[in-house]
Design a protein around this motif. Structure first.
Motif, PDB file in Angstrom:
ATOM      1  N   UNK A   1       0.837  -1.186   0.000  1.00 45.16           N
ATOM      2  CA  UNK A   1       0.000   0.000   0.000  1.00 45.16           C
ATOM      3  C   UNK A   1       0.880   1.247   0.000  1.00 45.16           C
ATOM      4  N   UNK A   2       0.382   2.286  -0.664  1.00 50.00           N
ATOM      5  CA  UNK A   2       1.114   3.539  -0.763  1.00 50.00           C
ATOM      6  C   UNK A   2       0.456   4.587   0.125  1.00 50.00           C
ATOM      7  N   UNK A   3       1.264   5.345   0.850  1.00 47.92           N
ATOM      8  CA  UNK A   3       0.759   6.383   1.733  1.00 47.92           C
ATOM      9  C   UNK A   3       1.162   7.754   1.232  1.00 47.92           C
ATOM     10  N   UNK A   4       0.283   8.718   1.462  1.00 51.91           N
ATOM     11  CA  UNK A   4       0.582  10.127   1.224  1.00 51.91           C
ATOM     12  C   UNK A   4       0.831  10.773   2.581  1.00 51.91           C
ATOM     13  N   UNK A   5       1.971  11.433   2.747  1.00 49.26           N
ATOM     14  CA  UNK A   5       2.286  12.078   4.015  1.00 49.26           C
ATOM     15  C   UNK A   5       1.374  13.275   4.229  1.00 49.26           C
TER      16      UNK A   5
ATOM     17  N   UNK B   1      12.814   0.122   4.471  1.00 48.01           N
ATOM     18  CA  UNK B   1      12.788  -1.267   4.931  1.00 48.01           C
ATOM     19  C   UNK B   1      12.839  -2.204   3.732  1.00 48.01           C
ATOM     20  N   UNK B   2      13.819  -3.107   3.735  1.00 49.98           N
ATOM     21  CA  UNK B   2      14.042  -3.994   2.601  1.00 49.98           C
ATOM     22  C   UNK B   2      13.802  -5.464   2.932  1.00 49.98           C
ATOM     23  N   UNK B   3      13.359  -5.773   4.146  1.00 48.47           N
ATOM     24  CA  UNK B   3      13.297  -7.163   4.594  1.00 48.47           C
ATOM     25  C   UNK B   3      11.901  -7.762   4.572  1.00 48.47           C
TER      26      UNK B   3
ATOM     27  N   UNK C   1      -0.697  -4.416   9.501  1.00 47.16           N
ATOM     28  CA  UNK C   1       0.336  -4.115   8.516  1.00 47.16           C
ATOM     29  C   UNK C   1       1.227  -2.994   9.026  1.00 47.16           C
ATOM     30  N   UNK C   2       2.536  -3.147   8.858  1.00 50.68           N
ATOM     31  CA  UNK C   2       3.503  -2.186   9.380  1.00 50.68           C
ATOM     32  C   UNK C   2       4.299  -1.475   8.281  1.00 50.68           C
ATOM     33  N   UNK C   3       4.397  -2.046   7.096  1.00 49.78           N
ATOM     34  CA  UNK C   3       5.202  -1.446   6.038  1.00 49.78           C
ATOM     35  C   UNK C   3       4.311  -0.773   5.003  1.00 49.78           C
ATOM     36  N   UNK C   4       4.683   0.444   4.625  1.00 49.82           N
ATOM     37  CA  UNK C   4       3.962   1.205   3.606  1.00 49.82           C
ATOM     38  C   UNK C   4       4.965   1.977   2.761  1.00 49.82           C
ATOM     39  N   UNK C   5       4.637   2.109   1.489  1.00 48.27           N
ATOM     40  CA  UNK C   5       5.467   2.876   0.565  1.00 48.27           C
ATOM     41  C   UNK C   5       5.048   4.341   0.602  1.00 48.27           C
TER      42      UNK C   5
ATOM     43  N   UNK D   1       9.701   7.799  -2.031  1.00 46.25           N
ATOM     44  CA  UNK D   1      10.157   6.620  -2.746  1.00 46.25           C
ATOM     45  C   UNK D   1      10.821   5.593  -1.861  1.00 46.25           C
ATOM     46  N   UNK D   2      10.339   5.446  -0.627  1.00 48.05           N
ATOM     47  CA  UNK D   2      10.925   4.457   0.294  1.00 48.05           C
ATOM     48  C   UNK D   2       9.811   3.787   1.097  1.00 48.05           C
ATOM     49  N   UNK D   3      10.116   2.599   1.591  1.00 47.90           N
ATOM     50  CA  UNK D   3       9.156   1.825   2.375  1.00 47.90           C
ATOM     51  C   UNK D   3       9.506   1.973   3.856  1.00 47.90           C
ATOM     52  N   UNK D   4       8.579   2.475   4.634  1.00 47.14           N
ATOM     53  CA  UNK D   4       8.808   2.646   6.066  1.00 47.14           C
ATOM     54  C   UNK D   4       8.308   1.433   6.830  1.00 47.14           C
ATOM     55  N   UNK D   5       8.911   1.196   7.972  1.00 47.27           N
ATOM     56  CA  UNK D   5       8.505   0.113   8.871  1.00 47.27           C
ATOM     57  C   UNK D   5       8.003   0.728  10.170  1.00 47.27           C
ATOM     58  N   UNK D   6       6.699   0.757  10.346  1.00 46.41           N
ATOM     59  CA  UNK D   6       6.034   1.211  11.560  1.00 46.41           C
ATOM     60  C   UNK D   6       6.042   2.731  11.741  1.00 46.41           C
ATOM     61  N   UNK D   7       6.944   3.445  11.102  1.00 46.90           N
ATOM     62  CA  UNK D   7       7.053   4.883  11.337  1.00 46.90           C
ATOM     63  C   UNK D   7       5.849   5.663  10.840  1.00 46.90           C
TER      64      UNK D   7
END
Length: 367
Positions: free
Chosen positions: A59-63, A143-145, A216-220, A225-231
């Motif tokens: 899923x993609x997020x808009x800040x 996050x790449x894992x 779900x914890x990871x979002x683009x 252009x990066x995937x965050x983990x929980x942030x």
């Protein structure tokens, strides 16, 4: 006390619900939902992305705030915090492994060894999660894992903060009983009590990590252009709704209550020892270290965590999240200080007349 805390949480939940009525996006069918200890984001509909040669429905997020992007790209989150994490890992892992080896081979007091072993294992799980979090921050908060690894690392990280805080509080209570109520302490089935308490603490750890494993914890982030983990988590996402109030309760009972218990036990121990004519210097130092660990490491994170949740529930803003991240980084230093606590405890146990019968070549911790 429990009724007062319950009423406080109920009022906060009710006020947050009332204030959010009327605060809706253009799509009135979706209510405004609070989010846990994160920045706010809004879901952007997008087809599955191709990552590492495979399709992944990320899923993609808009800040919703420019300050969020500034933090995620800034030096604080990409250099300072991961460097501190790596320092803690480099020092804390061998120290806690050494403590576990000592507990396994040289401890004669099983009841105390159970608590210290529980604390060392909790610290090692926390340090393991710090290694992956440092990797995440050093790569620009990318996050790449994979999603599963993010959930496990997040659950391990926050769950062991609560576990360590409660274990330190249990150690303080044990020392309080031994000093202030020695006859009661002597009559207790110490092995059974400490084993039961340790199981209860790890039960709280299990309860604390389950929600983090379910959502779900990871979002683009499309802007970065990066995937965050929980942030960054979505504002409009029903499965995340319960985490705000759940984690608020965990903050109260997992961090703030152990802090109060430790302060009270510490004060009573010092008052009791000051009335004695014996030399309790080393014992006082050992008790003081428990208090310092809580004061320096857990207190800022606990209060900022609580204030962050109150801010989210009342007005839906997340301005305290940056300060909370810094406080949590400081909180992780306790994994380096806990081995010194073990050393001070063992010395205090063998340096006073009360403990002289236990002196030997092995380490003898009685409380």
């Amino acid at each position: 006390m429990e009724k007062l805390l319950f009423c406080l949480v109920f009022v906060l939940c009710l006020s947050g619900t009332l204030q959010k009525k009327g605060k809706r996006k253009k799509n009135d069918s979706e209510p405004l939902l609070p989010v846990p200890r994160t920045f706010l984001g809004d879901i952007e509909t997008q087809p599955p992305l191709v990552l590492n040669g495979t399709q992944a429905p990320i899923s993609t997020l808009l800040l919703l705030s420019n300050s969020t992007a500034g933090y995620l790209k800034g030096t604080l989150s990409t250099r300072v915090i991961p460097i501190i994490y790596m320092f803690v890992v480099a020092f804390g892992v061998p120290a806690n492994v050494a403590i576990l080896c000592t507990l396994a081979t040289k401890i004669r007091k099983v009841s105390s060894a159970i608590l210290y072993c529980s604390l060392a294992v909790s610290d090692l799980f926390l340090l393991l999660s710090l290694f992956f979090k440092a990797h995440y921050h050093l790569h620009g908060n990318h996050w790449e894992l994979g999603e599963a690894a993010c959930r496990v690392v997040t659950a391990c990280f926050y769950g062991n903060l609560y576990c360590s805080a409660q274990t330190l509080a249990c150690i303080s209570i044990k020392r309080y009983l031994a000093v202030v109520h020695p006859f009661m302490y002597k009559s207790l089935p110490k092995r059974m009590c400490t084993a039961g308490v340790s199981l209860a603490v790890w039960g709280v750890f299990g309860a604390a990590v389950i929600p983090e494993l379910l959502v779900q914890q990871t979002y683009l982030l499309s802007e970065l252009g990066r995937i965050t983990c929980h942030d960054v988590l979505p504002l409009y996402y029903s499965s995340h709704n319960f985490l705000l109030y759940y984690n608020l309760l965990l903050t109260i009972f997992g961090l703030l209550v152990p802090l109060v218990v430790t302060v009270v036990c510490y004060a009573r121990i010092i008052c009791e020892l000051n009335q004695s004519h014996l030399d309790w210097t080393m014992y006082i130092k050992a008790s003081s270290l428990v208090f310092v660990i809580f004061l320096v490491c857990f207190t800022p994170a606990g209060f900022l965590h609580f204030l962050h949740y109150m801010q989210l529930s009342l007005n839906g803003t997340e301005s305290l999240y940056v300060y909370f991240n810094v406080a949590v980084c400081l909180c992780c230093l306790h994994a380096c200080l806990d081995p010194f606590l073990f050393i001070f405890m063992s010395k205090s146990a063998g340096s006073t007349p009360f403990f002289r019968p236990f002196r030997s070549k092995t380490v003898s911790i009685s409380i």
